[in-house]
Scaffold this motif. Structure first.
Motif, PDB file in Angstrom:
ATOM      1  N   GLN A 138       0.834  -1.202   0.000  1.00 45.15           N
ATOM      2  CA  GLN A 138       0.000   0.000   0.000  1.00 45.15           C
ATOM      3  C   GLN A 138       0.874   1.261   0.000  1.00 45.15           C
ATOM      4  OE1 GLN A 138      -2.850   0.291   3.175  1.00 45.15           O
ATOM      5  NE2 GLN A 138      -3.803   2.105   2.294  1.00 45.15           N
ATOM      6  N   MET A 139       1.932   1.241   0.775  1.00 45.69           N
ATOM      7  CA  MET A 139       2.833   2.397   0.806  1.00 45.69           C
ATOM      8  C   MET A 139       3.509   2.593  -0.546  1.00 45.69           C
ATOM      9  SD  MET A 139       4.392   1.930   4.643  1.00 45.69           S
ATOM     10  CE  MET A 139       5.499   3.324   4.530  1.00 45.69           C
ATOM     11  N   THR A 140       3.914   1.507  -1.183  1.00 42.32           N
ATOM     12  CA  THR A 140       4.521   1.585  -2.520  1.00 42.32           C
ATOM     13  C   THR A 140       3.521   2.147  -3.514  1.00 42.32           C
ATOM     14  OG1 THR A 140       5.969  -0.288  -2.049  1.00 42.32           O
ATOM     15  CG2 THR A 140       5.576   0.222  -4.363  1.00 42.32           C
ATOM     16  N   MET A 141       2.288   1.678  -3.425  1.00 47.81           N
ATOM     17  CA  MET A 141       1.232   2.161  -4.314  1.00 47.81           C
ATOM     18  C   MET A 141       1.057   3.675  -4.163  1.00 47.81           C
ATOM     19  SD  MET A 141      -2.864   1.324  -4.143  1.00 47.81           S
ATOM     20  CE  MET A 141      -3.146   2.351  -2.715  1.00 47.81           C
ATOM     21  N   GLU A 142       0.938   4.135  -2.935  1.00 52.45           N
ATOM     22  CA  GLU A 142       0.741   5.565  -2.691  1.00 52.45           C
ATOM     23  C   GLU A 142       1.922   6.380  -3.204  1.00 52.45           C
ATOM     24  OE1 GLU A 142      -0.004   5.619   1.501  1.00 52.45           O
ATOM     25  OE2 GLU A 142      -2.054   4.887   1.264  1.00 52.45           O
ATOM     26  N   GLN A 143       3.133   5.878  -2.993  1.00 54.27           N
ATOM     27  CA  GLN A 143       4.328   6.586  -3.455  1.00 54.27           C
ATOM     28  C   GLN A 143       4.361   6.657  -4.980  1.00 54.27           C
ATOM     29  OE1 GLN A 143       8.025   4.866  -2.187  1.00 54.27           O
ATOM     30  NE2 GLN A 143       9.260   6.319  -3.342  1.00 54.27           N
ATOM     31  N   GLN A 144       4.067   5.548  -5.656  1.00 57.90           N
ATOM     32  CA  GLN A 144       4.091   5.555  -7.117  1.00 57.90           C
ATOM     33  C   GLN A 144       3.018   6.462  -7.693  1.00 57.90           C
ATOM     34  OE1 GLN A 144       4.136   1.649  -8.845  1.00 57.90           O
ATOM     35  NE2 GLN A 144       6.245   1.269  -8.188  1.00 57.90           N
ATOM     36  N   ILE A 145       1.871   6.522  -7.057  1.00 57.48           N
ATOM     37  CA  ILE A 145       0.806   7.411  -7.529  1.00 57.48           C
ATOM     38  C   ILE A 145       1.222   8.865  -7.339  1.00 57.48           C
ATOM     39  CG2 ILE A 145      -1.563   8.193  -7.059  1.00 57.48           C
ATOM     40  CD1 ILE A 145      -2.216   5.183  -6.531  1.00 57.48           C
ATOM     41  N   ARG A 146       1.834   9.190  -6.190  1.00 56.36           N
ATOM     42  CA  ARG A 146       2.325  10.566  -5.972  1.00 56.36           C
ATOM     43  C   ARG A 146       3.377  10.935  -7.017  1.00 56.36           C
ATOM     44  NH1 ARG A 146       2.196   9.149  -0.587  1.00 56.36           N
ATOM     45  NH2 ARG A 146       4.416   8.695  -0.562  1.00 56.36           N
ATOM     46  N   GLU A 147       4.311  10.020  -7.264  1.00 60.34           N
ATOM     47  CA  GLU A 147       5.366  10.284  -8.255  1.00 60.34           C
ATOM     48  C   GLU A 147       4.780  10.471  -9.647  1.00 60.34           C
ATOM     49  OE1 GLU A 147       8.152   7.051  -7.875  1.00 60.34           O
ATOM     50  OE2 GLU A 147       8.886   7.774  -5.930  1.00 60.34           O
ATOM     51  N   LYS A 148       3.809   9.651 -10.010  1.00 62.24           N
ATOM     52  CA  LYS A 148       3.173   9.756 -11.325  1.00 62.24           C
ATOM     53  C   LYS A 148       2.422  11.071 -11.433  1.00 62.24           C
ATOM     54  CE  LYS A 148       2.289   7.931 -15.306  1.00 62.24           C
ATOM     55  NZ  LYS A 148       3.362   7.710 -16.277  1.00 62.24           N
ATOM     56  N   ARG A 149       1.733  11.473 -10.364  1.00 60.22           N
ATOM     57  CA  ARG A 149       1.005  12.747 -10.361  1.00 60.22           C
ATOM     58  C   ARG A 149       1.984  13.908 -10.587  1.00 60.22           C
ATOM     59  NH1 ARG A 149      -1.796  12.347  -5.840  1.00 60.22           N
ATOM     60  NH2 ARG A 149      -3.687  11.777  -6.915  1.00 60.22           N
ATOM     61  N   ARG A 150       3.108  13.858  -9.868  1.00 58.17           N
ATOM     62  CA  ARG A 150       4.113  14.904 -10.023  1.00 58.17           C
ATOM     63  C   ARG A 150       4.686  14.894 -11.445  1.00 58.17           C
ATOM     64  NH1 ARG A 150       6.294  14.711  -5.337  1.00 58.17           N
ATOM     65  NH2 ARG A 150       7.341  12.724  -5.624  1.00 58.17           N
ATOM     66  N   GLU A 151       4.965  13.711 -11.972  1.00 59.79           N
ATOM     67  CA  GLU A 151       5.501  13.575 -13.330  1.00 59.79           C
ATOM     68  C   GLU A 151       4.541  14.145 -14.372  1.00 59.79           C
ATOM     69  OE1 GLU A 151       5.719   9.874 -16.387  1.00 59.79           O
ATOM     70  OE2 GLU A 151       6.577   9.498 -14.399  1.00 59.79           O
ATOM     71  N   LEU A 152       3.257  13.906 -14.193  1.00 59.68           N
ATOM     72  CA  LEU A 152       2.263  14.361 -15.159  1.00 59.68           C
ATOM     73  C   LEU A 152       1.938  15.850 -15.020  1.00 59.68           C
ATOM     74  CD1 LEU A 152      -0.233  11.360 -14.991  1.00 59.68           C
ATOM     75  CD2 LEU A 152       1.320  11.906 -16.880  1.00 59.68           C
ATOM     76  N   LEU A 153       1.870  16.335 -13.780  1.00 62.12           N
ATOM     77  CA  LEU A 153       1.382  17.699 -13.563  1.00 62.12           C
ATOM     78  C   LEU A 153       2.474  18.769 -13.587  1.00 62.12           C
ATOM     79  CD1 LEU A 153      -1.356  17.139 -10.852  1.00 62.12           C
ATOM     80  CD2 LEU A 153      -1.600  17.299 -13.328  1.00 62.12           C
ATOM     81  N   THR A 154       3.693  18.436 -13.215  1.00 66.99           N
ATOM     82  CA  THR A 154       4.750  19.446 -13.144  1.00 66.99           C
ATOM     83  C   THR A 154       4.947  20.181 -14.470  1.00 66.99           C
ATOM     84  OG1 THR A 154       5.849  18.357 -11.303  1.00 66.99           O
ATOM     85  CG2 THR A 154       7.190  19.848 -12.629  1.00 66.99           C
ATOM     86  N   PRO A 155       5.053  19.485 -15.604  1.00 65.96           N
ATOM     87  CA  PRO A 155       5.222  20.228 -16.860  1.00 65.96           C
ATOM     88  C   PRO A 155       4.015  21.111 -17.198  1.00 65.96           C
ATOM     89  CG  PRO A 155       5.608  17.867 -17.205  1.00 65.96           C
ATOM     90  CD  PRO A 155       5.121  18.039 -15.814  1.00 65.96           C
ATOM     91  N   LEU A 156       2.823  20.626 -16.890  1.00 61.86           N
ATOM     92  CA  LEU A 156       1.618  21.421 -17.171  1.00 61.86           C
ATOM     93  C   LEU A 156       1.595  22.687 -16.324  1.00 61.86           C
ATOM     94  CD1 LEU A 156      -1.063  18.570 -17.168  1.00 61.86           C
ATOM     95  CD2 LEU A 156       0.099  19.550 -19.142  1.00 61.86           C
ATOM     96  N   LEU A 157       1.889  22.531 -15.042  1.00 63.01           N
ATOM     97  CA  LEU A 157       1.883  23.689 -14.144  1.00 63.01           C
ATOM     98  C   LEU A 157       2.984  24.678 -14.513  1.00 63.01           C
ATOM     99  CD1 LEU A 157       1.187  21.888 -10.762  1.00 63.01           C
ATOM    100  CD2 LEU A 157      -0.411  23.218 -12.141  1.00 63.01           C
ATOM    101  N   SER A 158       4.127  24.175 -14.931  1.00 54.81           N
ATOM    102  CA  SER A 158       5.225  25.070 -15.343  1.00 54.81           C
ATOM    103  C   SER A 158       4.825  25.891 -16.559  1.00 54.81           C
ATOM    104  CB  SER A 158       6.482  24.265 -15.663  1.00 54.81           C
ATOM    105  OG  SER A 158       6.985  23.657 -14.509  1.00 54.81           O
ATOM    106  N   LYS A 159       4.188  25.239 -17.537  1.00 52.76           N
ATOM    107  CA  LYS A 159       3.743  25.968 -18.733  1.00 52.76           C
ATOM    108  C   LYS A 159       2.666  26.991 -18.374  1.00 52.76           C
ATOM    109  CE  LYS A 159       4.818  22.592 -22.274  1.00 52.76           C
ATOM    110  NZ  LYS A 159       4.295  21.524 -23.118  1.00 52.76           N
ATOM    111  N   LEU A 160       1.773  26.612 -17.479  1.00 55.32           N
ATOM    112  CA  LEU A 160       0.710  27.532 -17.083  1.00 55.32           C
ATOM    113  C   LEU A 160       1.291  28.739 -16.351  1.00 55.32           C
ATOM    114  CD1 LEU A 160      -2.296  27.935 -17.253  1.00 55.32           C
ATOM    115  CD2 LEU A 160      -2.541  26.659 -15.128  1.00 55.32           C
ATOM    116  N   GLU A 161       2.241  28.505 -15.459  1.00 55.60           N
ATOM    117  CA  GLU A 161       2.901  29.613 -14.756  1.00 55.60           C
ATOM    118  C   GLU A 161       3.670  30.502 -15.738  1.00 55.60           C
ATOM    119  OE1 GLU A 161       5.204  27.799 -11.660  1.00 55.60           O
ATOM    120  OE2 GLU A 161       3.413  27.056 -10.643  1.00 55.60           O
ATOM    121  N   GLN A 162       4.319  29.879 -16.718  1.00 55.90           N
ATOM    122  CA  GLN A 162       5.025  30.654 -17.738  1.00 55.90           C
ATOM    123  C   GLN A 162       4.035  31.500 -18.536  1.00 55.90           C
ATOM    124  OE1 GLN A 162       7.339  28.282 -20.466  1.00 55.90           O
ATOM    125  NE2 GLN A 162       7.892  30.044 -21.725  1.00 55.90           N
TER     126      GLN A 162
END
Length: 182
Positions: free
Chosen positions: A113-137
Motif C-alpha cells: 500500500q505504501m509503494t502504491m501511494e508513493q508511485q501514484i504521488r510520483e506519477k502525479r508529479r511527473e504528469l502535472l509538473t510540466p503542465l503547471l510550469s507551462k501555465l505559470e510561464q
C-alpha cells in the motif's frame, strides 16, 4: 548651532525623506496594474489535466485491484488458520509459525500500500509538473506583455470585488495553448 537645533534639523530631514518614500510608494500603488485569473478553473479546463486524471485513475485502479486480491488471499489464509486453531488441529509450534507467517503477510500488504501511494504521488508529479510550469510561464508572459504588476488568483476567494476587464484568464489560456504547441 546648538545640539538641540541640530537634532531638530536632523529629525525634520528624516521626516521629509520618509514622507517622500511614502508618497513614492503611494504613487506606485496607484499606478499598479492588477489582473486576476481563476487558476483552479483554468486548470480544470485544460485537456491535459483530464488526460492526467484518467492516467492516474487507471494506475490507482490497477494498484487497488492488486491490493484487494492480496488482501482477500490474506483474509482466506487467516480464516483457514483460525478454523484450524479452533478445531485444535495445530500444535503450539505450528500456531507460532502461522502467526509469524500472517505477520509477514500483513507487513507485505502494508508495504504494498505504501509503494502504491508513493508511485501514484510520483506519477502525479511527473504528469502535472510540466503542465503547471507551462501555465505559470503563460501567466508571467501575459503579465509582462500586458504590463500587469500583479496577477492574483481569484480561485483563492480573497477578492472582494473584481472588474471583469482585468480577467487575464482568456489571455493566459491562449498563451498556454501557444506554449504547448496547439
Amino acid at each position: 548651532m546648538t545640539i538641540r537645533v541640530f537634532n531638530i534639523i536632523l529629525l525634520s530631514a528624516a521626516l521629509l525623506i520618509g514622507s517622500v518614500g511614502l508618497f513614492s510608494n503611494s504613487v506606485h500603488a496607484q499606478n499598479a496594474k492588477i489582473g486576476f485569473v481563476n487558476y483552479s478553473e483554468l486548470l480544470m479546463n485544460l485537456p491535459e489535466i483530464a488526460q492526467a486524471d484518467q492516467e492516474l485513475r487507471s494506475l490507482t485502479n490497477t494498484w487497488e485491484q492488486r491490493l484487494e486480491e492480496d488482501y482477500n488471499k490474506f483474509q482466506a489464509k487467516f480464516q483457514q488458520y483460525m478454523t484450524m486453531a479452533e478445531q485444535g488441529l495445530l500444535s503450539r509450534r505450528q500456531i507460532e509459525e502461522k502467526d509469524q507467517e500472517l505477520d509477514k503477510d500483513r507487513e507485505a500488504l502494508i508495504a504494498m500500500q505504501m509503494t502504491m501511494e508513493q508511485q501514484i504521488r510520483e506519477k502525479r508529479r511527473e504528469l502535472l509538473t510540466p503542465l503547471l510550469s507551462k501555465l505559470e510561464q503563460a501567466v508571467r508572459e501575459v503579465a509582462v506583455e500586458h504590463g500587469y504588476n500583479y496577477i492574483l488568483d481569484a480561485s483563492a476567494g480573497d477578492l472582494l470585488f473584481v472588474d471583469e476587464v482585468n480577467d487575464v484568464g482568456p489571455k493566459v489560456k491562449e498563451r498556454y495553448r501557444a506554449l504547448r504547441g496547439g
